[in-house]
Design an enzyme around this catalytic site. Structure first.
Site, PDB file in Angstrom:
ATOM      1  N   ASN A 137       0.510  -1.558  -0.160  1.00 43.43           N
ATOM      2  CA  ASN A 137      -0.447   0.161   0.322  1.00 43.43           C
ATOM      3  C   ASN A 137       0.866   1.425   0.024  1.00 43.43           C
ATOM      4  O   ASN A 137       0.734   2.366  -0.226  1.00 43.43           O
ATOM      5  CB  ASN A 137      -1.175   0.025   0.808  1.00 43.43           C
ATOM      6  CG  ASN A 137      -1.975  -0.785   0.759  1.00 43.43           C
ATOM      7  OD1 ASN A 137      -3.090  -0.161   0.055  1.00 43.43           O
ATOM      8  ND2 ASN A 137      -2.121  -2.179   1.600  1.00 43.43           N
TER       9      ASN A 137
ATOM     10  N   ARG B 164       5.032   0.272  25.622  1.00 41.38           N
ATOM     11  CA  ARG B 164       4.368   1.208  24.274  1.00 41.38           C
ATOM     12  C   ARG B 164       4.066   2.113  24.434  1.00 41.38           C
ATOM     13  O   ARG B 164       4.841   3.010  23.744  1.00 41.38           O
ATOM     14  CB  ARG B 164       2.797   0.141  24.868  1.00 41.38           C
ATOM     15  CG  ARG B 164       1.950   1.269  23.669  1.00 41.38           C
ATOM     16  CD  ARG B 164       0.196   0.635  23.658  1.00 41.38           C
ATOM     17  NE  ARG B 164       0.039  -0.488  23.219  1.00 41.38           N
ATOM     18  CZ  ARG B 164       0.231  -1.165  22.046  1.00 41.38           C
ATOM     19  NH1 ARG B 164       0.039  -0.386  21.253  1.00 41.38           N
ATOM     20  NH2 ARG B 164      -0.010  -2.452  22.313  1.00 41.38           N
TER      21      ARG B 164
ATOM     22  N   MET C 117       1.009  -2.996  11.941  1.00 35.47           N
ATOM     23  CA  MET C 117       0.001  -3.793  12.866  1.00 35.47           C
ATOM     24  C   MET C 117       0.250  -3.016  14.566  1.00 35.47           C
ATOM     25  O   MET C 117       0.432  -4.289  15.201  1.00 35.47           O
ATOM     26  CB  MET C 117       0.740  -5.413  12.915  1.00 35.47           C
ATOM     27  CG  MET C 117       1.098  -5.400  11.482  1.00 35.47           C
ATOM     28  SD  MET C 117      -0.695  -6.214  10.850  1.00 35.47           S
ATOM     29  CE  MET C 117      -1.344  -7.502  11.688  1.00 35.47           C
ATOM     30  N   ARG C 118       0.578  -2.917  15.252  1.00 34.84           N
ATOM     31  CA  ARG C 118       0.411  -1.839  16.528  1.00 34.84           C
ATOM     32  C   ARG C 118      -0.826  -1.428  16.590  1.00 34.84           C
ATOM     33  O   ARG C 118      -0.958  -0.332  15.499  1.00 34.84           O
ATOM     34  CB  ARG C 118       1.290  -0.404  16.447  1.00 34.84           C
ATOM     35  CG  ARG C 118       2.793  -2.121  16.687  1.00 34.84           C
ATOM     36  CD  ARG C 118       3.344  -1.963  17.358  1.00 34.84           C
ATOM     37  NE  ARG C 118       3.471  -1.783  19.242  1.00 34.84           N
ATOM     38  CZ  ARG C 118       3.690  -2.199  19.595  1.00 34.84           C
ATOM     39  NH1 ARG C 118       3.872  -3.207  19.689  1.00 34.84           N
ATOM     40  NH2 ARG C 118       4.084  -1.128  21.208  1.00 34.84           N
ATOM     41  N   VAL C 119      -2.214  -1.680  17.875  1.00 38.97           N
ATOM     42  CA  VAL C 119      -3.058  -0.571  18.033  1.00 38.97           C
ATOM     43  C   VAL C 119      -2.516   0.691  18.390  1.00 38.97           C
ATOM     44  O   VAL C 119      -1.605   0.545  19.628  1.00 38.97           O
ATOM     45  CB  VAL C 119      -3.399  -1.222  19.270  1.00 38.97           C
ATOM     46  CG1 VAL C 119      -4.761  -0.590  19.722  1.00 38.97           C
ATOM     47  CG2 VAL C 119      -4.238  -2.982  18.454  1.00 38.97           C
TER      48      VAL C 119
ATOM     49  N   HIS D  71      -8.865  -1.667   5.744  1.00 41.21           N
ATOM     50  CA  HIS D  71      -8.891  -2.563   6.196  1.00 41.21           C
ATOM     51  C   HIS D  71      -9.733  -2.796   5.058  1.00 41.21           C
ATOM     52  O   HIS D  71     -10.471  -2.810   3.831  1.00 41.21           O
ATOM     53  CB  HIS D  71     -10.116  -2.232   7.371  1.00 41.21           C
ATOM     54  CG  HIS D  71     -10.086  -3.642   7.888  1.00 41.21           C
ATOM     55  ND1 HIS D  71      -9.457  -4.139   8.636  1.00 41.21           N
ATOM     56  CD2 HIS D  71     -11.548  -4.484   7.750  1.00 41.21           C
ATOM     57  CE1 HIS D  71      -9.931  -5.458   8.900  1.00 41.21           C
ATOM     58  NE2 HIS D  71     -11.393  -5.838   8.631  1.00 41.21           N
TER      59      HIS D  71
ATOM     60  N   GLU E 104     -10.656   5.840  18.327  1.00 39.49           N
ATOM     61  CA  GLU E 104      -9.965   4.741  19.832  1.00 39.49           C
ATOM     62  C   GLU E 104     -10.724   3.368  19.516  1.00 39.49           C
ATOM     63  O   GLU E 104     -10.277   2.320  19.453  1.00 39.49           O
ATOM     64  CB  GLU E 104     -10.516   5.391  20.977  1.00 39.49           C
ATOM     65  CG  GLU E 104      -9.597   6.359  21.317  1.00 39.49           C
ATOM     66  CD  GLU E 104     -10.355   7.295  22.915  1.00 39.49           C
ATOM     67  OE1 GLU E 104     -10.140   6.040  23.838  1.00 39.49           O
ATOM     68  OE2 GLU E 104     -10.024   7.896  23.043  1.00 39.49           O
TER      69      GLU E 104
ATOM     70  N   VAL F 196     -10.558  -0.518  17.072  1.00 40.64           N
ATOM     71  CA  VAL F 196     -10.265  -0.461  15.519  1.00 40.64           C
ATOM     72  C   VAL F 196     -10.790  -0.842  15.358  1.00 40.64           C
ATOM     73  O   VAL F 196     -12.002  -1.104  14.989  1.00 40.64           O
ATOM     74  CB  VAL F 196      -9.253  -1.182  16.307  1.00 40.64           C
ATOM     75  CG1 VAL F 196      -8.804  -2.483  15.251  1.00 40.64           C
ATOM     76  CG2 VAL F 196      -7.906  -1.239  17.709  1.00 40.64           C
ATOM     77  N   ASP F 197     -10.455  -0.657  13.584  1.00 38.94           N
ATOM     78  CA  ASP F 197     -11.485  -0.569  12.246  1.00 38.94           C
ATOM     79  C   ASP F 197     -12.871  -0.003  12.890  1.00 38.94           C
ATOM     80  O   ASP F 197     -13.921  -0.874  11.980  1.00 38.94           O
ATOM     81  CB  ASP F 197     -11.043  -2.203  12.111  1.00 38.94           C
ATOM     82  CG  ASP F 197     -10.072  -3.058  11.933  1.00 38.94           C
ATOM     83  OD1 ASP F 197      -8.991  -2.617  11.619  1.00 38.94           O
ATOM     84  OD2 ASP F 197      -9.275  -4.446  12.054  1.00 38.94           O
TER      85      ASP F 197
HETATM   86  C1  GRF Z   1      -3.417  -5.084   3.966  1.00 37.96           C
HETATM   87  O1  GRF Z   1      -4.077  -6.259   3.701  1.00 37.96           O
HETATM   88  C2  GRF Z   1      -3.666  -4.238   4.668  1.00 37.96           C
HETATM   89  O2  GRF Z   1      -5.655  -4.262   4.024  1.00 37.96           O
HETATM   90  C3  GRF Z   1      -3.951  -4.552   5.766  1.00 37.96           C
HETATM   91  O3  GRF Z   1      -2.810  -4.628   5.768  1.00 37.96           O
HETATM   92  C4  GRF Z   1      -2.527  -5.406   4.356  1.00 37.96           C
HETATM   93  C5  GRF Z   1      -1.096  -4.839   4.353  1.00 37.96           C
HETATM   94  O4  GRF Z   1      -0.440  -4.893   3.132  1.00 37.96           O
HETATM   95  N1  GRF Z   1      -4.357  -3.291   7.546  1.00 37.96           N
HETATM   96  P1  GRF Z   1       0.999  -4.596   2.310  1.00 37.96           P
HETATM   97  O5  GRF Z   1       1.930  -4.027   3.671  1.00 37.96           O
HETATM   98  O6  GRF Z   1       0.608  -2.990   2.602  1.00 37.96           O
HETATM   99  O7  GRF Z   1       1.066  -4.826   1.875  1.00 37.96           O
END
Ligand code: GRF
Length: 202
Positions: A27, A78, A103-105, A122, A155, A157-158
């Site tokens: 991304n 954290r 991958m961290r909240v 997401h 606050e 998540v998602d």
């Molecule tokens: C994607 O599927 C995004 O929706 C999710 O984590 C993934 C990240 O992919 N939050 P990348 O590292 O951007 O390839």
């Protein structure tokens, strides 16, 4: 007469984007590509990974961005890790912070520092299938349409106000992996679309 509307390039410099990632970084690369192609009027002012071995941070270095590996395992708490991430971000002065597979909240305190200025993507049509393995959740449930969502981070998540959604058809023979691959294509376009909106474009 010069154009002095709020969207004027005279008054509105390019959107400054800070990227946080933990993994592959596709991304991030898609946003960077959109900027390089001239489709998105923005600049990536820093890329931060909490994983030093993330392919995405290697990619950021190869593309000559200001790339920072800030390993959360090197910090006692954290809060201490977030303080260092914020120190780097603050000095880069981003308009928006883009979570690209981070991958961290984030703590409430972190989010409060950049209200309505942190975006996440997401791989489902929220509010359906929050959390991990959203694509596999969609296949297991048997929905016929899934997709991706770009939203502001709150606050919860998602959750948070939705900026862009893109639908993807779920096929009868899909697995989590095959659906994820098609959703990822829409993620790459969807993030650029959301940032273009925020930059004042259509
Ligand atoms: C994607 O599927 C995004 O929706 C999710 O984590 C993934 C990240 O992919 N939050 P990348 O590292 O951007 O390839």
């Amino acid at each position: 007469m010069p154009n002095l509307s709020p969207q004027s390039s005279v008054l509105s410099p390019r959107l400054r984007i800070g990227v946080l990632l933990s993994g592959r970084g596709s991304n991030f690369a898609a946003i960077d590509d959109a900027i390089r192609r001239g489709v998105l009027d923005a600049e990536i002012v820093c890329v931060i990974s909490n994983r030093p071995d993330a392919p995405g941070i290697e990619l950021a270095r190869a593309r000559k961005h200001h790339a920072h590996a800030i390993d959360n395992r090197d910090f006692a708490s954290r809060a201490a890790h977030e303080a260092e991430v914020l120190r780097i971000l603050d000095s880069a002065r981003p308009d928006y912070i883009v979570l690209a597979g981070y991958m961290r909240v984030l703590s409430a305190e972190f989010i409060a520092r950049y209200p309505n200025r942190i975006l996440n993507i997401h791989p489902s049509l929220l509010p359906a299938f929050p959390g991990v393995d959203a694509q596999a959740q969609a296949v297991a449930y048997g929905v016929k349409i899934s997709g991706c969502t770009v939203h502001f981070v709150t606050e919860k998540v998602d959750d948070g106000p939705i900026i862009v959604q893109r639908p993807v058809e779920v096929r009868d023979d899909d697995t989590g992996e095959t659906l994820a691959a098609r959703i990822l294509v829409e993620e790459h376009g969807g993030y650029g679309e959301a940032l273009t909106k925020l930059a004042g474009g259509s």
